[in-house]
Design an enzyme around this catalytic site. Structure first.
Site, PDB file in Angstrom:
ATOM      1  N   CYS A  73     -72.610 -83.358  38.397  1.00 56.52           N
ATOM      2  CA  CYS A  73     -72.528 -84.582  37.610  1.00 56.52           C
ATOM      3  C   CYS A  73     -73.843 -85.355  37.640  1.00 56.52           C
ATOM      4  CB  CYS A  73     -71.385 -85.462  38.107  1.00 56.52           C
ATOM      5  SG  CYS A  73     -71.505 -85.890  39.859  1.00 56.52           S
ATOM      6  N   HIS A 235     -69.089 -89.284  43.230  1.00 56.81           N
ATOM      7  CA  HIS A 235     -69.160 -88.868  41.829  1.00 56.81           C
ATOM      8  C   HIS A 235     -70.047 -89.844  41.073  1.00 56.81           C
ATOM      9  CE1 HIS A 235     -68.018 -86.836  38.233  1.00 56.81           C
ATOM     10  NE2 HIS A 235     -67.350 -87.861  37.721  1.00 56.81           N
ATOM     11  N   ASN A 260     -66.778 -91.237  32.427  1.00 60.63           N
ATOM     12  CA  ASN A 260     -66.562 -90.200  33.424  1.00 60.63           C
ATOM     13  C   ASN A 260     -66.651 -88.850  32.715  1.00 60.63           C
ATOM     14  OD1 ASN A 260     -65.727 -88.524  35.492  1.00 60.63           O
ATOM     15  ND2 ASN A 260     -63.568 -89.077  35.300  1.00 60.63           N
TER      16      ASN A 260
END
Length: 669
Positions: A73, A235, A260
């Site tokens: 990510c 994250h 996200n």
């Protein structure tokens, strides 16, 4: 749109032997959760995945980034900067690759330790059940993202090496610029019983609101404390919008829209769909805001944002001229220099100021010509993989971004990827001075402590004069390479303090010093491959600016043009140097009519051409060229400029211990 002919022979397409479609390109240690995919992955080309594959989307939304099974990510967040900036995207994926399907290959570029490097890949991609198993775009007919991810994996060695990392590092790798990490933990610590945002945090919100259309902003969750998020620990998210709206009672409400890239629900905050936050605004305004939130996006109020998130990453904007803009003032940091160096055990790895050997660290002169804003950074090369318990592990720290439920469970999480580094700067008033007394005084500016970051930076205003810059590791005798970079609104000079004969005090030696500037660029067909002055397209060639800050006699500039070797074949190359008067660039339309002050012609079939010349104080531009237009190649131009500062050397000890952050506190950072 290109439609692939399925009958085209596959064997005519490129197959990358350096990054083959095998398990070797997927795994390094089998220590991450994707190891369970071993044996299930097949490699397919875009035309085998989609009926009508495209490199880039016709609609911007179709190219939106989605994360797959790989915990990268941090890299995909940084790719959002490319998704919204065409100039940056063309820098990383050069245009003119329309035959990417037929040829089976793609050229990508990344900034690595001071220069842009080209990575060539074939277009075979990891799939499970004929679908991409790692990153993808919203439209699965669009392939720029999974191909760029593959090129980045090749640069690092394999896909598994992309598991967990820093958004700031990826941003630098794809822009060549700068990125800041802002911790939000201090806000929660100081405001646990206070719903109001502190002044510093309000300033950061204002910065975000100003930068939302100019740069890229990311945020992340590190801890596992209970809050408004679900399964989002470790994250990274991207901040896609920042708005200030008027509430029902006339008050201002600050909102951030966050994406996200898992494209699934992970937020239970007060502004999720159906929650109380929407009761604070008019129903029409609420409907408009909800309609702006696309798949995977959610709104967060300012106080909630600073309470629930741990860190922000903000990229420095880059203007159309390629100059970095200050995050604080928006001014162009158009004067840029860099110089490489290293710490050598037993010679120049002196450690921090707690060590008497501190003076043996590499030293540099920074000269400021006019008052201005400046950013000074030290970027270190990554540590080699270390071996522990018979297994090679990669180090990560607690702020590296990957899902908590998907983090590796090996000892790799506890190891350092980098050395703890710091940067100290002293202003020096005289050419003859005592090093011991200078470094014993508080520095003009320095990093607060030594940290395990790839790059640390100082952002300040400095007055004209000479500054002594000393980068160091916290522990002595730690070998390593680094790149010292300086970005300034005013003219600067940067050079290394070269070793001379051992002296007990600083004294001048007989030789002068040279500052070195490197430019890396490309001649691209139809864009920047203009050919020699014989052709009307000459003005499209790259322009490389530099300045002479003072007259230092004859033979004071050496310019070298070096082209990349392409299968042993070299293009005929040369260059011209033009003086720029009145601080204006050479006019593109008339540069062929202006007489150059230096010429390195005729063009020669050689890898490198060099010219020693004498230039007076002023601004100049180098135009490197091939003889014929549309001849493609990547090149590097090195400019060595003699400066009027003399080298110094000293072997004195500090004589006193200067307290600095303890090793324990650094380790706990």
């Amino acid at each position: 749109m290109i439609i692939w002919d399925m009958e085209t022979p596959k064997k005519s397409q490129f197959e990358d032997a350096d990054f083959p479609a095998t398990v070797k390109s997927l795994f390094s240690t089998h220590s991450t959760p994707i190891a369970k995919l071993s044996g299930k992955i097949t490699w397919l080309r875009p035309q085998e995945i989609s009926k009508s594959p495209q490199l880039f989307p016709e609609k911007l939304q179709d190219g939106q980034i989605k994360q797959g099974l790989l915990g990268d990510c941090w890299f995909l967040c940084a790719c959002e900067a490319l998704h919204k900036n065409k100039l940056l995207l063309e820098k990383v994926i050069p245009p003119g690759q329309d035959s990417w399907i037929q040829s089976g290959c793609l050229r990508c570029r990344f900034w690595k330790f001071g220069q842009w490097v080209e990575v060539i890949i074939d277009n075979r991609l990891p799939c499970i059940s004929r679908r991409l198993c790692f990153s993808r775009c919203r439209s699965e007919e669009v392939f720029w993202l999974p191909l760029l991810e593959k090129a980045y994996a090749k640069l690092h060695g394999c896909y598994e090496m992309l598991w967990a990392g820093q958004v700031a590092e990826a941003l630098v790798d794809i822009t060549g610029g700068l990125a800041d990490r802002w911790t939000l933990k201090n806000y929660r610590k100081n405001n646990e019983k206070n719903d109001h945002v502190s002044f510093s945090e309000k300033s950061k919100f204002e910065v975000m609101k100003d930068l939302k259309d100019k740069s890229f902003i990311s945020c992340s969750v590190h801890g596992s404390t209970k809050g408004s998020y679900e399964r989002a620990e470790f994250h990274a998210f991207s901040v896609t919008d920042v708005k200030q709206i008027v509430g029902l009672v006339g008050d201002y409400i600050n909102l951030l829209r966050i994406r996200n890239m898992w494209n699934r629900r992970c937020w239970n905050g007060s502004w999720q769909e159906g929650s109380d936050g929407w009761n604070k605004v008019d129903v029409v305004v609420a409907a408009q805001l909800m309609s702006l939130a696309e798949e995977g996006e959610f709104w967060v109020e300012e106080q909630e944002f600073f309470r629930e998130f741990d860190e922000m990453t903000v990229g420095y904007p880059i203007n159309t001229e390629g100059h970095i803009l200050s995050l604080l003032t928006g001014k162009s940091l158009c004067h840029t220099l860099q110089i490489s160096g290293g710490w050598v055990k037993g010679q120049s790895a002196g450690g921090c100021r707690n060590n008497s050997s501190f003076c043996s660290n590499p030293k540099f002169w920074l000269r400021i010509l006019d008052p201005g804003e400046i950013v000074i950074t030290i970027l270190q090369k990554k540590l080699d993989s270390s071996t522990k318990n018979g297994k090679t592990c990669r180090a990560r720290d607690a702020s590296m971004h990957c899902p908590d439920n998907e983090r590796p469970t090996t000892d790799a999480l506890q190891q350092k990827r980098y050395r703890a580094i710091g940067l100290h700067v002293w202003k020096v008033e005289k050419k003859r001075f005592n090093l011991q007394k200078t470094v014993a005084k508080p520095p003009t500016i320095s990093t607060e402590c030594h940290t395990y970051d790839r790059e640390v930076k100082l952002h300040c205003d400095l007055t004209p004069g000479y500054y002594l810059v000393i980068p160091s590791t916290f522990m002595k005798d730690e070998d390593g390479e680094f790149l010292l970079r300086a970005f300034s609104t005013s003219k600067i000079s940067l050079s290394a303090v070269k070793a001379a004969h051992p002296l007990t005090k600083f004294e001048e030696s007989g030789e002068g010093e040279w500052e070195i500037i490197h430019f890396t660029d490309s001649w691209i067909k139809g864009k920047s491959a203009g050919g020699s002055r014989n052709f009307q397209t000459y003005s499209t060639n790259p322009r490389l600016p530099f300045s002479i800050l003072s007259n230092t006699g004859t033979g004071n500039v050496r310019i070298t043009l070096c082209q990349e070797n392409c299968d042993g074949q070299f293009l005929p190359i040369g260059f011209h140097v033009y003086q720029v008067h009145n601080s204006k660039n050479v006019n593109q339309a008339s540069c062929q009519l202006v007489d150059p002050v230096v010429t390195c012609v005729p063009h020669r079939y050689t890898q490198e051409v060099t010219q020693l010349c004498s230039l007076t104080e002023g601004n100049y531009v180098i135009i490197p060229s091939t003889y014929l237009p549309d001849s493609e190649a990547q090149f590097t131009v090195t400019v060595e400029i003699k400066i009027d500062r003399k080298p110094f050397q000293c072997q004195e000890n500090l004589g006193q211990i200067i307290n600095e952050v303890s090793y324990t506190s650094v380790m706990q950072r």
